[in-house]
Design an enzyme around this catalytic site. Structure first.
Site, PDB file in Angstrom:
ATOM      1  N   GLU A 461     -17.319 -64.021 -93.259  1.00  0.00           N
ATOM      2  CA  GLU A 461     -18.266 -63.073 -94.135  1.00  0.00           C
ATOM      3  C   GLU A 461     -19.183 -62.469 -93.149  1.00  0.00           C
ATOM      4  O   GLU A 461     -20.347 -62.184 -93.497  1.00  0.00           O
ATOM      5  CB  GLU A 461     -18.761 -63.733 -95.416  1.00  0.00           C
ATOM      6  CG  GLU A 461     -17.579 -63.924 -96.218  1.00  0.00           C
ATOM      7  CD  GLU A 461     -18.172 -64.054 -97.761  1.00  0.00           C
ATOM      8  OE1 GLU A 461     -19.357 -63.800 -97.919  1.00  0.00           O
ATOM      9  OE2 GLU A 461     -17.591 -64.457 -98.801  1.00  0.00           O
TER      10      GLU A 461
HETATM   11  C1  FAD Z   1     -11.895 -70.364 -91.873  1.00  0.00           C
HETATM   12  C2  FAD Z   1     -11.736 -68.773 -92.079  1.00  0.00           C
HETATM   13  C3  FAD Z   1     -11.347 -68.120 -93.251  1.00  0.00           C
HETATM   14  C4  FAD Z   1     -11.396 -66.988 -93.314  1.00  0.00           C
HETATM   15  N1  FAD Z   1     -10.989 -66.234 -94.313  1.00  0.00           N
HETATM   16  C5  FAD Z   1     -10.921 -65.020 -94.301  1.00  0.00           C
HETATM   17  C6  FAD Z   1     -10.079 -64.236 -95.307  1.00  0.00           C
HETATM   18  O1  FAD Z   1      -9.869 -64.900 -96.346  1.00  0.00           O
HETATM   19  N2  FAD Z   1      -9.798 -63.029 -95.262  1.00  0.00           N
HETATM   20  C7  FAD Z   1     -10.156 -62.008 -94.160  1.00  0.00           C
HETATM   21  O2  FAD Z   1      -9.893 -60.993 -93.944  1.00  0.00           O
HETATM   22  N3  FAD Z   1     -10.659 -62.700 -93.024  1.00  0.00           N
HETATM   23  C8  FAD Z   1     -10.959 -64.235 -93.003  1.00  0.00           C
HETATM   24  N4  FAD Z   1     -11.446 -64.666 -91.939  1.00  0.00           N
HETATM   25  C9  FAD Z   1     -12.168 -63.833 -90.867  1.00  0.00           C
HETATM   26  C10 FAD Z   1     -13.333 -63.968 -90.699  1.00  0.00           C
HETATM   27  O3  FAD Z   1     -14.063 -63.199 -91.523  1.00  0.00           O
HETATM   28  C11 FAD Z   1     -13.566 -63.459 -89.218  1.00  0.00           C
HETATM   29  O4  FAD Z   1     -13.321 -64.593 -88.293  1.00  0.00           O
HETATM   30  C12 FAD Z   1     -14.840 -62.839 -88.722  1.00  0.00           C
HETATM   31  O5  FAD Z   1     -15.138 -61.739 -89.146  1.00  0.00           O
HETATM   32  C13 FAD Z   1     -15.035 -62.966 -87.258  1.00  0.00           C
HETATM   33  O6  FAD Z   1     -13.867 -62.445 -86.388  1.00  0.00           O
HETATM   34  P1  FAD Z   1     -13.440 -63.235 -85.120  1.00  0.00           P
HETATM   35  O7  FAD Z   1     -13.329 -64.666 -85.600  1.00  0.00           O
HETATM   36  O8  FAD Z   1     -12.114 -62.589 -84.719  1.00  0.00           O
HETATM   37  O9  FAD Z   1     -14.316 -63.184 -84.040  1.00  0.00           O
HETATM   38  P2  FAD Z   1     -14.823 -62.142 -83.049  1.00  0.00           P
HETATM   39  O10 FAD Z   1     -14.746 -60.764 -83.789  1.00  0.00           O
HETATM   40  O11 FAD Z   1     -13.811 -62.242 -82.084  1.00  0.00           O
HETATM   41  O12 FAD Z   1     -16.074 -62.215 -82.482  1.00  0.00           O
HETATM   42  C14 FAD Z   1     -16.518 -63.212 -81.481  1.00  0.00           C
HETATM   43  C15 FAD Z   1     -18.320 -63.373 -81.390  1.00  0.00           C
HETATM   44  O13 FAD Z   1     -18.671 -62.065 -80.932  1.00  0.00           O
HETATM   45  C16 FAD Z   1     -19.528 -61.627 -81.926  1.00  0.00           C
HETATM   46  N5  FAD Z   1     -19.649 -60.378 -81.832  1.00  0.00           N
HETATM   47  C17 FAD Z   1     -18.653 -59.459 -82.068  1.00  0.00           C
HETATM   48  N6  FAD Z   1     -19.030 -58.018 -81.998  1.00  0.00           N
HETATM   49  C18 FAD Z   1     -20.402 -58.125 -81.675  1.00  0.00           C
HETATM   50  C19 FAD Z   1     -21.634 -57.185 -81.451  1.00  0.00           C
HETATM   51  N7  FAD Z   1     -21.208 -55.878 -81.488  1.00  0.00           N
HETATM   52  N8  FAD Z   1     -22.981 -57.811 -81.448  1.00  0.00           N
HETATM   53  C20 FAD Z   1     -23.027 -58.806 -81.335  1.00  0.00           C
HETATM   54  N9  FAD Z   1     -22.211 -59.886 -81.486  1.00  0.00           N
HETATM   55  C21 FAD Z   1     -20.574 -59.534 -81.789  1.00  0.00           C
HETATM   56  C22 FAD Z   1     -19.441 -62.296 -83.076  1.00  0.00           C
HETATM   57  O14 FAD Z   1     -20.473 -62.546 -84.184  1.00  0.00           O
HETATM   58  C23 FAD Z   1     -18.824 -63.720 -82.825  1.00  0.00           C
HETATM   59  O15 FAD Z   1     -19.745 -64.684 -82.527  1.00  0.00           O
HETATM   60  C24 FAD Z   1     -11.641 -66.016 -92.009  1.00  0.00           C
HETATM   61  C25 FAD Z   1     -11.828 -66.555 -90.831  1.00  0.00           C
HETATM   62  C26 FAD Z   1     -11.915 -68.189 -90.960  1.00  0.00           C
HETATM   63  C27 FAD Z   1     -12.221 -68.877 -89.382  1.00  0.00           C
END
Ligand code: FAD
Length: 784
Positions: A461
């Site tokens: 989220e």
């Molecule tokens: C257990 C679990 C349940 C989930 N459930 C759902 C679901 O039901 N439906 C759904 O659609 N998604 C779901 N998600 C997805 C979740 O919302 C995403 O994992 C989340 O948005 C982060 O994306 P990412 O893991 O690809 O991280 P990335 O986007 O790869 O980010 C990596 C890091 O970089 C940081 N970052 C990225 N951009 C910036 C910026 N501009 N400035 C500073 N920091 C930055 C992030 O904060 C993070 O720390 C789920 C994820 C998990 C792990």
């Protein structure tokens, strides 16, 4: 002397000229605003439609008051205190209690890898998946506050259960249908979702678009195709999504993709934009069923894919008129779910930690003393208590805002970010206090799974680093500021003349606003904020906090404006500065929520140490965030000037005192009313064979035994047990009884305490293969 008088006259004339200029709008517009407007329009970064939707979504609530430099405390105090109806309370006391009783976290996370069919059946049948669905569609139709209370309590028991309840009630099919669904979609799906006949999931995230979710590559093309034997207008959709909660068992998949209409079959744009559809699992081509393995949490989560899957247009949520409006829909609904899900889940984990670790620290003895009485252990215990109090204050206040009809986009981001970050600190501290007991997993470990799973809340989220760096201040500056959004809207106004007029109004309002806050910040700094007005109806012991918060708020408003003025669009890239401003805003929000709770709960004297410690700690952090911002401000002259205005006589806050910390730690290790209030939602099964229940029973037995222990220790000092091998930490009660130091009844009491203590300190052990080895079917086949 004459020179001085001439100088004064020139200065007065200049001030009068400037005043005349700015108080005659047509004049200032022609001479100043027109030119500034031109430059402003040329440097204003272009904003995509999705960016605009994100910024415009939701409402501004209490965080707006804090942002604008002069919070109206009467307003905060007048917000109604969230309460539950008799029906909601009965649901908490019966259905939620029973749902908790039906799950054993160790069994779920090691043996079943899921909740039991009985537990699933119960939550479906009792309407847990339809808490937010109105009664007219067969749902429970509960308030946001009741929803938050339910998730909090479930989270003190088993994450698989709390997440399985939380997700269908958060941003997803039900919420989107309620706001945007056609009547047909609502009346078909909502009753089925409410009764658990449909299991929803919502798929946005893709391997290539996580935090930057608006850039999803998943796409659909409008075309004709065969649907139930007839040719209809529909779309061919291709997607590859991951991390989707409940996807492995969902029956109805909410799907976000970008919709294109190259042949103009819908008559308008070719790139319609992000669109949300509801796709039944049975649609040919939908791939579901595989699982991810998120840190031993057994809620169901996995990928979903589809290639050129044909689906009719009525799959779009809201029908074809809502094609391309998906991002706006998601952003508008985000705040409500974000205000509740993660804040509640993490408050639940914090309550569990506070309850169980506090009790454990009194039951567990080392060096002949309860570990919770050592000053070193008091420190983490204090943080656990005070942060739990603050987290719950924020959770309740933000859920209350949703019940008032708000969709607080910035406040919900603050709540999500800070409650999950504080939750991580609380659980980490809890692990340190219970030592090896927390590290070795098994049915009697009550905290290890929470420790493993804490990073999930940090990531979902809106991942926390991004939320802190971009959203808290970035979105706050645009949404909460009284003029910035108006200036931007003016720049985008296609009617140039009206745009200029609006810009002129906003600009000069903005200038006076900044100057006013500059003077207020300096005045409050010089006077220690002693003259700030505070309503009479606040607790006297909290009065200074309100005054200092007003001071910080004025200083924040000034800092925010100066940063925007000096850095302009560059501020978006200066994430560390933006994050620190976000910290200050957040800290003020956390303190407001804590003060609000203290008032709402009737200024409980016993809770006062929790409140005081939490506020001192948080105000100190806000002050540190100011320091970080000022020390790193790129223009050193401006940074130094700001420091002189904001802290003209030095810093007002120190770290919280050890004396208050000691009071907090003491109430954490005793069965006090304050401890009960602090952990009011914690599920407490009072049986020896339940880890948390055993701690409760052992805590009481320990307290009953302490005077007897003291007598034994006195006898020990007198040499009564000299050279007695039984006088060891385990057997001394028996030795004391044998030597007549304690009576038979007292011995019985100590034996009972020892029995419960040994259950509490017990750590599970397993056969060499942990009992998980299964015969290898491949090896068996090879043998044949
Ligand atoms: C257990 C679990 C349940 C989930 N459930 C759902 C679901 O039901 N439906 C759904 O659609 N998604 C779901 N998600 C997805 C979740 O919302 C995403 O994992 C989340 O948005 C982060 O994306 P990412 O893991 O690809 O991280 P990335 O986007 O790869 O980010 C990596 C890091 O970089 C940081 N970052 C990225 N951009 C910036 C910026 N501009 N400035 C500073 N920091 C930055 C992030 O904060 C993070 O720390 C789920 C994820 C998990 C792990």
């Amino acid at each position: 002397m004459i020179v001085f008088q001439i100088l004064m006259l020139v200065l007065a004339a200049l001030v009068a000229a400037v005043f005349a200029l700015v108080s005659i709008p047509p004049l200032r517009c022609a001479l100043l605003s027109r030119k500034i407007f031109k430059v402003y329009k040329s440097i204003l970064p272009q904003m995509s439609e999705t960016e605009r939707d994100s910024l415009e979504a939701g409402t501004v609530w209490w965080e707006g008051e804090l942002f604008r430099g002069n919070p109206d405390w009467c307003k905060l105090l007048a917000y109604p205190v969230p309460t539950m109806t008799a029906e909601e309370q009965s649901f908490m006391d019966n259905e939620v209690e029973q749902a908790c009783a039906l799950v054993q976290d160790w069994q779920v996370t090691t043996e079943l890898n899921d909740m039991s069919p009985e537990a699933w059946g119960y939550i479906k049948e009792r309407g847990f998946l339809g808490i937010i669905i109105p009664k007219k569609y067969g749902g429970l139709g509960f308030s946001a506050y009741a929803h938050s209370q339910i998730v909090t309590k479930l989270s003190t028991r088993c994450s698989a259960q709390s997440v399985s309840v939380m997700v269908p009630n958060s941003l997803g099919p039900a919420e989107l249908l309620l706001h945007y669904g056609t009547e047909e979609q609502k009346s078909h799906y909502l009753p089925r979702l409410a009764k658990g006949l449909e299991i929803p999931a919502f798929a946005l995230t893709s391997p290539w678009a996580g935090s930057d979710a608006a850039s999803i590559p998943d796409s659909a093309t409008v075309c004709k195709g065969l649907w139930q034997g007839k040719e209809v207008l529909g779309m061919r959709v291709t997607w590859d999504k991951r991390y989707i909660t409940l996807a492995p068992i969902c029956t109805i998949l909410g799907l976000a993709f970008r919709l294109y209409d190259p042949d103009g079959l819908l008559g308008g744009k070719k790139d319609l934009g992000i669109t949300c559809a509801l796709v039944p699992k049975t649609t040919p081509g939908v791939e579901l069923g595989r699982r991810h393995f998120p840190l031993n949490a057994m809620f169901l989560n996995g990928p979903t894919r589809g290639k050129d899957v044909f689906m009719p247009l009525h799959y779009i949520i809201g029908g074809k008129d809502m094609a391309g409006k998906g991002w706006r829909m998601l952003m508008e609904c985000l705040a409500a779910g974000r205000s509740i899900s993660l804040p509640s889940a993490n408050s639940g984990m914090a309550q569990l930690t506070a309850r169980a670790v506090g009790g454990y620290a009194r039951v567990r003895n080392q060096f002949k003393m309860a570990v919770g009485r050592f000053e070193g252990v008091e420190e983490p215990l204090t943080r656990i208590g005070a942060y739990t109090y603050m987290m719950d204050s924020v959770r309740k206040m933000t859920a209350g805002a949703v019940d008032l009809g708000e969709k607080p986009s910035v406040a919900s981001a603050i709540a999500k970010y800070h409650v999950t970050e504080l939750g991580r600190k609380v659980v980490n501290d809890g692990m340190d206090v219970i030592g090896g007991k927390g590290i070795c997993l098994g049915p009697s470990n009550f905290l290890g799974r929470a420790y493993q799973q804490i990073p999930i809340g940090i990531t979902v989220e809106g991942a926390n680093i991004l939320t802190r760096s971009l959203i808290l201040f970035g979105q706050g500056a645009i949404r909460c500021h009284p003029y910035v959004f108006r200036e931007m809207q003016a720049a985008h106004n296609p009617d140039a003349a009206q745009g200029l007029k609006d810009f002129d109004d906003a600009l000069f309002g903005h200038v006076f606003y900044t100057i006013r806050h500059g003077f207020r910040a300096l005045w409050n700094g010089l006077t220690g904020s002693h003259f700030v007005f505070v309503p009479d109806n606040v607790a006297p012991e909290t009065r200074r906090y309100y005054q200092q918060l007003t001071r910080f708020s004025a200083a924040f408003a000034l800092s925010a404006d100066v940063a925007m003025l000096v850095l302009g669009g560059e501020l978006k890239r200066r994430e560390k500065l933006s994050a620190r401003l976000g910290d200050i805003l957040s800290m003020m929000f956390l303190c407001s929520a804590t003060l609000k709770r203290y008032e709402s709960e009737g200024r409980q004297k016993d809770d006062a140490p929790l409140m005081h410690w939490a506020i001192w700690d948080t105000m100190y952090k806000a002050q540190t965030a100011f320091d970080g911002f000022l020390a790193n401000f790129p223009n050193r002259f401006v940074g130094n000037m700001l420091r002189r205005i904001i802290f003209p006589l030095g810093h007002p806050y120190d770290v919280p005192s050890d004396r208050i910390g000691h009071q907090v730690a003491r109430l954490m290790i005793s069965p006090t009313v304050a401890r009960n209030r602090l952990t009011a939602e914690c599920y407490l099964p009072m049986h020896e064979h339940e880890p948390v229940g055993a701690i409760e029973l052992a805590l009481q037995a320990t307290i009953n035994a302490e005077p007897i222990d003291a007598r034994i220790r006195a006898a020990e000092k007198e040499g009564v047990f000299a050279n007695d091998p039984q006088a060891n930490v385990r057997d001394i009660a028996h030795a004391a009884f044998s030597r007549g130091v304690i009576s038979r009844d007292e011995y019985a009491l100590l034996k009972r305490r020892n029995h419960l203590r040994d259950i509490v300190i017990h750590v599970d052990d397993f056969p060499f293969d942990f009992g998980f080895s299964r015969p290898n079917p491949l090896a068996a086949n090879a043998a044949e």
